[in-house]
Write a protein that holds these residues in place. Structure first.
Motif, mmCIF file in Angstrom:
data_model
loop_
_atom_site.group_PDB
_atom_site.id
_atom_site.type_symbol
_atom_site.label_atom_id
_atom_site.label_comp_id
_atom_site.label_asym_id
_atom_site.label_seq_id
_atom_site.Cartn_x
_atom_site.Cartn_y
_atom_site.Cartn_z
ATOM 1 N N GLY A 136 -13.151 -40.533 5.923
ATOM 2 C CA GLY A 136 -14.059 -39.725 5.125
ATOM 3 C C GLY A 136 -14.920 -38.796 5.942
ATOM 4 O O GLY A 136 -15.604 -37.926 5.382
ATOM 5 N N GLY A 137 -14.885 -38.946 7.241
ATOM 6 C CA GLY A 137 -15.689 -38.121 8.121
ATOM 7 C C GLY A 137 -15.024 -36.805 8.451
ATOM 8 O O GLY A 137 -13.999 -36.429 7.858
ATOM 9 N N SER A 138 -15.615 -36.095 9.404
ATOM 10 C CA SER A 138 -15.100 -34.785 9.768
ATOM 11 C C SER A 138 -15.120 -34.587 11.281
ATOM 12 O O SER A 138 -15.892 -35.234 12.001
ATOM 13 N N LEU A 139 -14.263 -33.713 11.737
ATOM 14 C CA LEU A 139 -14.190 -33.305 13.129
ATOM 15 C C LEU A 139 -13.778 -31.843 13.184
ATOM 16 O O LEU A 139 -13.153 -31.339 12.246
ATOM 17 N N THR B 202 -9.384 -26.764 7.256
ATOM 18 C CA THR B 202 -9.528 -25.310 7.124
ATOM 19 C C THR B 202 -9.398 -24.660 8.491
ATOM 20 O O THR B 202 -10.083 -25.061 9.443
ATOM 21 N N ILE B 203 -8.555 -23.661 8.567
ATOM 22 C CA ILE B 203 -8.380 -22.933 9.814
ATOM 23 C C ILE B 203 -9.097 -21.594 9.721
ATOM 24 O O ILE B 203 -9.159 -20.985 8.655
ATOM 25 N N SER B 204 -9.666 -21.173 10.817
ATOM 26 C CA SER B 204 -10.223 -19.827 10.906
ATOM 27 C C SER B 204 -9.871 -19.271 12.276
ATOM 28 O O SER B 204 -9.575 -20.024 13.204
ATOM 29 N N ARG B 205 -9.909 -17.964 12.361
ATOM 30 C CA ARG B 205 -9.384 -17.332 13.565
ATOM 31 C C ARG B 205 -10.263 -16.160 13.966
ATOM 32 O O ARG B 205 -10.685 -15.380 13.111
ATOM 33 N N ASP B 206 -10.539 -16.048 15.254
ATOM 34 C CA ASP B 206 -11.266 -14.922 15.814
ATOM 35 C C ASP B 206 -10.298 -14.175 16.720
ATOM 36 O O ASP B 206 -10.033 -14.606 17.853
ATOM 37 N N ASN B 207 -9.746 -13.087 16.222
ATOM 38 C CA ASN B 207 -8.725 -12.372 16.982
ATOM 39 C C ASN B 207 -9.292 -11.694 18.227
ATOM 40 O O ASN B 207 -8.576 -11.511 19.214
ATOM 41 N N VAL B 208 -10.556 -11.331 18.190
ATOM 42 C CA VAL B 208 -11.170 -10.704 19.362
ATOM 43 C C VAL B 208 -11.225 -11.703 20.517
ATOM 44 O O VAL B 208 -10.964 -11.359 21.663
ATOM 45 N N LYS B 209 -11.549 -12.928 20.186
ATOM 46 C CA LYS B 209 -11.663 -13.970 21.217
ATOM 47 C C LYS B 209 -10.352 -14.735 21.413
ATOM 48 O O LYS B 209 -10.301 -15.651 22.240
ATOM 49 N N SER B 210 -9.316 -14.390 20.651
ATOM 50 C CA SER B 210 -8.045 -15.133 20.694
ATOM 51 C C SER B 210 -8.295 -16.625 20.536
ATOM 52 O O SER B 210 -7.758 -17.457 21.280
ATOM 53 N N THR B 211 -9.135 -16.956 19.572
ATOM 54 C CA THR B 211 -9.544 -18.338 19.354
ATOM 55 C C THR B 211 -9.266 -18.742 17.920
ATOM 56 O O THR B 211 -9.454 -17.942 16.997
ATOM 57 N N VAL B 212 -8.821 -19.970 17.767
ATOM 58 C CA VAL B 212 -8.605 -20.525 16.443
ATOM 59 C C VAL B 212 -9.430 -21.797 16.310
ATOM 60 O O VAL B 212 -9.590 -22.551 17.283
ATOM 61 N N TYR B 213 -9.984 -21.989 15.137
ATOM 62 C CA TYR B 213 -10.828 -23.150 14.851
ATOM 63 C C TYR B 213 -10.214 -23.919 13.691
ATOM 64 O O TYR B 213 -9.625 -23.322 12.781
ATOM 65 N N MET B 214 -10.384 -25.212 13.717
ATOM 66 C CA MET B 214 -9.940 -26.014 12.585
ATOM 67 C C MET B 214 -11.014 -27.029 12.231
ATOM 68 O O MET B 214 -11.420 -27.835 13.072
ATOM 69 N N GLN B 215 -11.476 -26.942 10.999
ATOM 70 C CA GLN B 215 -12.417 -27.913 10.468
ATOM 71 C C GLN B 215 -11.615 -28.951 9.704
ATOM 72 O O GLN B 215 -10.859 -28.616 8.792
ATOM 73 N N MET B 216 -11.786 -30.202 10.083
ATOM 74 C CA MET B 216 -11.057 -31.300 9.448
ATOM 75 C C MET B 216 -12.060 -32.148 8.679
ATOM 76 O O MET B 216 -13.003 -32.692 9.285
ATOM 77 N N GLY B 217 -11.864 -32.250 7.378
ATOM 78 C CA GLY B 217 -12.770 -33.020 6.550
ATOM 79 C C GLY B 217 -12.041 -34.109 5.794
ATOM 80 O O GLY B 217 -10.802 -34.140 5.726
ATOM 81 N N ASN B 218 -12.839 -35.019 5.229
ATOM 82 C CA ASN B 218 -12.280 -36.149 4.469
ATOM 83 C C ASN B 218 -11.130 -36.799 5.244
ATOM 84 O O ASN B 218 -10.034 -37.032 4.712
ATOM 85 N N LEU B 219 -11.396 -37.085 6.495
ATOM 86 C CA LEU B 219 -10.352 -37.610 7.377
ATOM 87 C C LEU B 219 -9.854 -38.971 6.914
ATOM 88 O O LEU B 219 -10.622 -39.780 6.355
ATOM 89 N N ARG B 220 -8.574 -39.190 7.178
ATOM 90 C CA ARG B 220 -7.910 -40.440 6.803
ATOM 91 C C ARG B 220 -7.317 -41.077 8.046
ATOM 92 O O ARG B 220 -7.004 -40.381 9.018
ATOM 93 N N PRO B 221 -7.112 -42.385 8.036
ATOM 94 C CA PRO B 221 -6.490 -43.024 9.207
ATOM 95 C C PRO B 221 -5.148 -42.390 9.574
ATOM 96 O O PRO B 221 -4.808 -42.324 10.766
ATOM 97 N N GLU B 222 -4.414 -41.905 8.590
ATOM 98 C CA GLU B 222 -3.110 -41.295 8.892
ATOM 99 C C GLU B 222 -3.225 -39.926 9.549
ATOM 100 O O GLU B 222 -2.212 -39.342 9.941
ATOM 101 N N ASP B 223 -4.437 -39.404 9.685
ATOM 102 C CA ASP B 223 -4.649 -38.174 10.447
ATOM 103 C C ASP B 223 -4.716 -38.456 11.951
ATOM 104 O O ASP B 223 -4.762 -37.520 12.749
#
Length: 121
Positions: free
Chosen positions: A15-18, A68-89
């Motif tokens: 149920g947490g996030s990373l 949720t994924i987000s992307r900063d093309n200027v920085k060539s960086t991608v971010y991923m917010q992971m919510g409602n985590l499950r043991p199978e993640d």
């Protein structure tokens, strides 16, 4: 030489996030696509999410509505917010970038070193 550097991950309760982030570096690179794969214990590597040009995004069904994924093309960086985590993640998460080197060399895949995500109470 293309290098992908990941950060984030760790331990979370169900149920947490990373959050994960990944930055691509190298001479004159602009990643065509960026995203994440994961490899659960004892299983094969699988797609989590991939961000394509013009805002097109492919999510695995198992993470839709939670990641949720987000992307900063200027920085060539991608971010991923992971919510409602499950043991199978629980898995090693690998950053992926597809670099387009043009008509002669084509598109090539590059991988980060992987970062561990553990979901457990």
């Amino acid at each position: 030489q293309v290098r992908l550097v990941e950060s984030g991950g760790g331990l979370a309760q169900p149920g947490g996030s990373l959050n994960l982030s990944c930055t691509a570096s190298g001479d004159d690179i602009t990643p065509y696509a960026m995203g994440w794969y994961r490899q659960p214990p004892g299983k094969e590597r699988e797609l989590v999410v991939l961000s394509w040009p013009a805002g097109s995004i492919n999510y695995a069904d198992s993470v839709k509505g939670r990641f949720t994924i987000s992307r900063d093309n200027v920085k060539s960086t991608v971010y991923m917010q992971m919510g409602n985590l499950r043991p199978e993640d629980t898995a090693v998460y690998f950053c992926n970038a597809i670099i387009d080197w043009g008509q002669v060399d084509g598109r090539k895949n590059y991988w980060g070193q992987g970062t561990q995500v553990t979901v457990s109470s």
